[in-house]
Design a protein around this motif. Structure first.
Motif, PDB file in Angstrom:
ATOM      1  N   UNK A 299       0.839  -1.197   0.000  1.00 32.04           N
ATOM      2  CA  UNK A 299       0.000   0.000   0.000  1.00 32.04           C
ATOM      3  C   UNK A 299       0.879   1.254   0.000  1.00 32.04           C
ATOM      4  N   UNK A 300       1.905   1.235  -0.827  1.00 36.87           N
ATOM      5  CA  UNK A 300       2.839   2.361  -0.935  1.00 36.87           C
ATOM      6  C   UNK A 300       2.280   3.353  -1.945  1.00 36.87           C
ATOM      7  N   UNK A 301       2.128   4.611  -1.572  1.00 35.19           N
ATOM      8  CA  UNK A 301       1.409   5.551  -2.451  1.00 35.19           C
ATOM      9  C   UNK A 301       2.236   6.067  -3.619  1.00 35.19           C
ATOM     10  N   UNK A 302       2.661   5.198  -4.518  1.00 35.29           N
ATOM     11  CA  UNK A 302       3.528   5.620  -5.615  1.00 35.29           C
ATOM     12  C   UNK A 302       2.857   5.612  -6.966  1.00 35.29           C
ATOM     13  N   UNK A 303       3.655   5.885  -8.009  1.00 35.77           N
ATOM     14  CA  UNK A 303       3.112   5.938  -9.364  1.00 35.77           C
ATOM     15  C   UNK A 303       2.711   4.556  -9.876  1.00 35.77           C
ATOM     16  N   UNK A 304       3.388   3.529  -9.408  1.00 40.98           N
ATOM     17  CA  UNK A 304       3.069   2.175  -9.876  1.00 40.98           C
ATOM     18  C   UNK A 304       1.657   1.783  -9.513  1.00 40.98           C
TER      19      UNK A 304
END
Lengths: 320, 524
Positions: free
Chosen positions: A269-274
């Protein structure tokens, strides 16, 4: 050198344009559209559909849509997300920092650790440690990264209770200042470890095999014959030649990592572009997808040009 | 030397990114909270599309906006209608006027009172904008009148009591006129990003891809919420969310995958509660298709589906077999006598033989029937089990599994299918039957058409008397059980997994509070 760089840059620009056009077509060829997402899963109201199609310009022919989009993109306007009604550029900038943080940390750690391991294994080829390193490299290289991530969560978060399982910050207690940085670092440990474990084998194998290859070259034999110290031969002559493939691989994987970590980002649940990209695919959010793909192709092109230039500096033969 | 410089540059770049990353957000987070605060963290699957609850129907926003806004009426955990802003309502004798009496102490988050004018403004605006979700449902409304500050009268073109239930569903939240009525459309209005509602919680912060924070509204008209903070944390992956709940990093996870139910039930820190929805999984026949237009074939197919096996093998027994043509969960309206057939392979073959179907060399009566299924929710597994028993009965089915968007395009937009499998809400009122299977309506993918069915559902909508309505809708279900335009397979149900330390969660509030409302939630 100048001519070489110009040619490379031109090729890069051309690549971006071609990729842009192909993306535009492919995204629209995929069945489904953002209208269905907006309308909700349980609804099929033809009047609502027509009204929404008109609103977002999907009733125009595709070539017109393409012309409008290209014109806007050239002026730096990536449009507005259909799903979130927010500027695509703003959404991407918001999400790219966490991704870069994750990706760069992991890539740098992996390239350093992997190359060092490769160097050690090449110097002691056939030793027990070499066998262990090579075996481990195979195991981690064939492991799906998202699965490894989940296993790490179960071990280190659920069983041992040492690390948080998701996100970039603690939701229950918001931190500020130095505590905030510490909080982010704690949350980074598991995703970074996952990425590093999966990436190390690539650098390990490249470093090991290219060192071995260079070691067997004639000029090394000649150097040995002159009586030069092994250490000097290795550091000055073998390593300099053997490091070139590592640079290429590092550049390429860096460029792909910006979206290639989508599954890892989703698992943690990492808020990145991926994860933004994956959501945009599922919702058929055309502008967001186009924006991400454009940024991605630009970054791949830029890194490729940079790699070529760095390569040319290291190895003058390439320029000609 | 050169190499060292490169490494140095890379390391510097890395640290500067950390610095940028941290400085960018650290200033926003405000003061540190003490650990004793009651912060409830709810798992959310994705970002909400908008904080304007009325422009689109968005499942990710639905749980959040239910705590910021109010509707006239709302659904509780048992999916029945209960009062929200309206304390009570009445239907005129001819069924053409519905009068709502509003609570007189409701206030917007900025302190202004909630009046009937806000209600009128909300629905008038939806009626003017074709792209808003509830727009076409308002076709039935002729005008909205406001005799005083706390009374709203909906004048209808045709009698339809199910309209009240629909007001408690998607995209019918009452919005403040004084905030929104400034000449901008709702989509572009800044108030749609920083919502002002009348609900138990106030909007505090939204971090894209991270979380949404709400703080209690101390002046809430039904009492101040017990929590100090309500956070919806975005965790896309189900398995990660399960681990986060086990670790105590989140407190509420609605609808956990059935494969994890046993493991979580064994955990003393987690309270599991079954949440049932009137959204059965069903297969729908395309009646425009020549092969499937034959009711005998449809009956044979329905008889050759082993619902018990599907329930056990695919859903661990959590989702149980559904035979009733309207969800048995809504017990007053479900016809439990005239239902879809029981599993019986011999009987299925007999139906086909009697209808004149002949076996081919491989023992099949019919072949080449396709079944369109989308990925997820256990649907492909369900379809595979069905395929096996249907083959035993001599009916050859070919599965076509696709991703949801592709399925949706094929089935709902192009109507290019023979049999399709889907779920979908059949509540809050049995009038949903008409919306799914009425002649010519949008969601009637199989294009079922039976004038008698249309007549019965129209009668059911036109009266306010629940007993009469039940009778009409049960008769309509008898027709469905005869015609079998679709076959219900299993009910839709899932366990809500909650931190056992909390009480009065949404699932505990049947008859008292909303389905996803956290006003009364507290630590034990």
């Amino acid at each position: 050198m100048k001519k070489y760089v110009t040619r490379r840059v031109f090729m890069g620009l051309l690549t971006i344009f071609v990729v842009f056009t192909i993306n535009f077509i492919i995204i629209r060829l995929a069945p489904g559209d953002p209208i269905s997402t907006i309308m909700g899963k349980d609804n099929d109201d033809p009047i609502l559909r027509t009204a929404l199609e008109e609103k977002y310009g999907f009733d125009k022919p595709m070539i017109t849509q393409y012309a409008i989009y290209l014109k806007n993109a050239l002026t730096g306007d990536l449009g507005i997300s259909i799903i979130y009604n927010k500027e695509v550029m703003a959404m991407i900038t918001e999400r790219i920092v966490p991704t870069l943080l994750l990706v760069l940390t992991a890539a740098i750690l992996a390239v350093i650790i992997g190359t060092l391991m490769g160097m050690y294994a090449a110097k002691n080829e056939g030793s027990k440690i070499d066998v262990i390193f090579s075996g481990a490299a195979y195991i981690f290289n064939s492991m799906p990264a998202f699965w490894l991530g989940l296993i790490l969560i179960i071990i280190f978060s659920s069983v041992l209770g040492l690390l948080p399982s998701y996100g970039m910050i603690n939701t229950r207690d918001a931190h500020t200042g130095f505590d905030y940085i510490l909080d982010v670092i704690v949350h980074m440990v598991l995703p970074v470890c996952t990425l590093v474990l999966v990436e190390i084998p690539i650098y390990f194998r490249i470093a090991k095999s290219s060192i071995l290859q260079v070691t067997n070259e004639d000029f090394i034999v000649t150097l040995r014959a002159t009586g030069m110290s092994e250490r000097k031969i290795f550091n000055k002559y073998i390593l300099r030649n053997a490091i070139l493939p590592t640079i290429t691989i590092f550049g390429i994987s860096l460029a792909y990592l910006i979206t290639g970590v989508a599954l890892i980002e989703t698992v943690f649940a990492w808020p990145g572009t991926g994860s933004l990209m994956l959501t945009a695919i599922n919702q058929r959010d055309y502008p967001t997808l186009m924006g991400i793909y454009l940024i991605m192709s630009i970054s791949v092109a830029v890194v490729m040009v940079l790699v070529d230039i760095v390569y040319a500096t290291f190895d003058p033969r390439i320029r000609f | 030397m050169k190499r060292k410089i490169y490494i140095l540059i890379l390391i510097l770049a890395f640290f500067s990114i950390i610095a940028i990353g941290c400085s960018g957000t650290s200033t926003e987070t405000g003061g540190k909270e003490s650990k004793s605060d009651k912060v409830l963290i709810v798992r959310s699957g994705g970002d909400p599309m908008s904080f304007n609850p009325d422009t689109i129907a968005d499942d990710n926003a639905y749980a959040i906006v239910q705590n910021i806004f109010n509707r006239l009426v709302k659904l509780d955990a048992s999916k029945q209608i209960i009062p929200d802003l309206a304390k009570d309502w009445e239907v005129s004798d001819d069924g053409l006027a519905i009068t709502f009496h509003l609570k007189d102490n409701a206030k917007w988050h900025d302190g202004k009172p909630v009046t009937s004018k806000d209600v009128k403004y909300t629905f008038d605006t939806i009626k003017e904008n074709k792209t808003y979700y509830f727009n076409s449902r308002l076709d039935i409304v002729n005008s909205i009148e406001v005799p005083d500050d706390h009374t709203v009268v909906f004048k209808l073109n045709d009698p339809d009591v199910s309209f009240i239930a629909d007001l408690g569903w998607y995209a019918t939240f009452i919005l403040p006129e004084h905030v929104f009525n400034n000449g901008q459309s709702w989509e572009d209005n800044p108030a749609s990003k920083e919502p002002i509602g009348s609900g138990p919680f106030k909007f505090s912060e939204f971090k894209q891809g991270v979380n949404i924070s709400l703080i209690p509204n101390k002046d809430y008209h039904d009492g101040e919420p017990k929590l100090d903070k309500l956070v919806f944390s975005i965790i896309p992956d189900e398995q990660t969310a399960i681990q986060a709940l086990i670790n105590g990093e989140i407190d509420v996870y609605e609808n956990v995958p059935s494969s994890s139910v046993d493991q979580m039930k064994a955990n003393g820190k987690i309270r599991m509660a079954l949440n049932e929805y009137p959204s059965p999984a069903r297969i729908i026949f395309n009646l425009k298709n020549e092969t499937l237009a034959d009711v005998h074939l449809r009956k044979a197919i329905a008889t050759a589906i082993n619902k018990e096996e599907i329930s056990k093998k695919v859903y661990n027994g959590v989702q149980v077999p559904e035979y009733s043509m309207y969800p048995s969960l809504i017990d007053w309206a479900a016809n439990t006598e005239e239902v879809s057939p029981q599993f019986n392979i011999v009987e299925a073959k007999k139906i086909l033989e009697n209808a004149g179907y002949k076996k081919d060399a491989n023992g099949f009566y019919v072949t080449g029937i396709t079944l369109d299924v989308f990925e997820g929710s256990g649907y492909p597994d369900m379809a595979n089990l069905m395929k096996a028993t249907l083959a035993e009965a001599g009916i050859g089915i070919e599965l076509k599994v696709s991703e949801f968007n592709a399925w949706n395009q094929k089935v709902s937009v192009e109507r290019d299918f023979m049999i399709e499998m889907q779920g979908g809400f059949m509540g809050p009122d049995p009038a949903a039957l008409a919306k799914r299977y009425g002649t010519g309506v949008g969601s009637n993918y199989g294009e079922y058409s039976n004038p008698k069915f249309d007549e019965l559902t129209a009668k059911g909508a036109a009266t306010g008397d629940q007993e009469m309505r039940a009778q009409y809708y049960k008769e309509a279900q008898t027709l469905l059980a005869e015609d079998l335009p679709f076959v219900p397979i299993v009910t839709y149900a899932g366990y809500d997994a909650n931190n056992a330390a909390y009480v009065n969660l949404p699932i505990d509030g049947a008859g008292k509070w909303g389905w996803q409302e956290y006003t009364y939630t507290d630590i034990q």
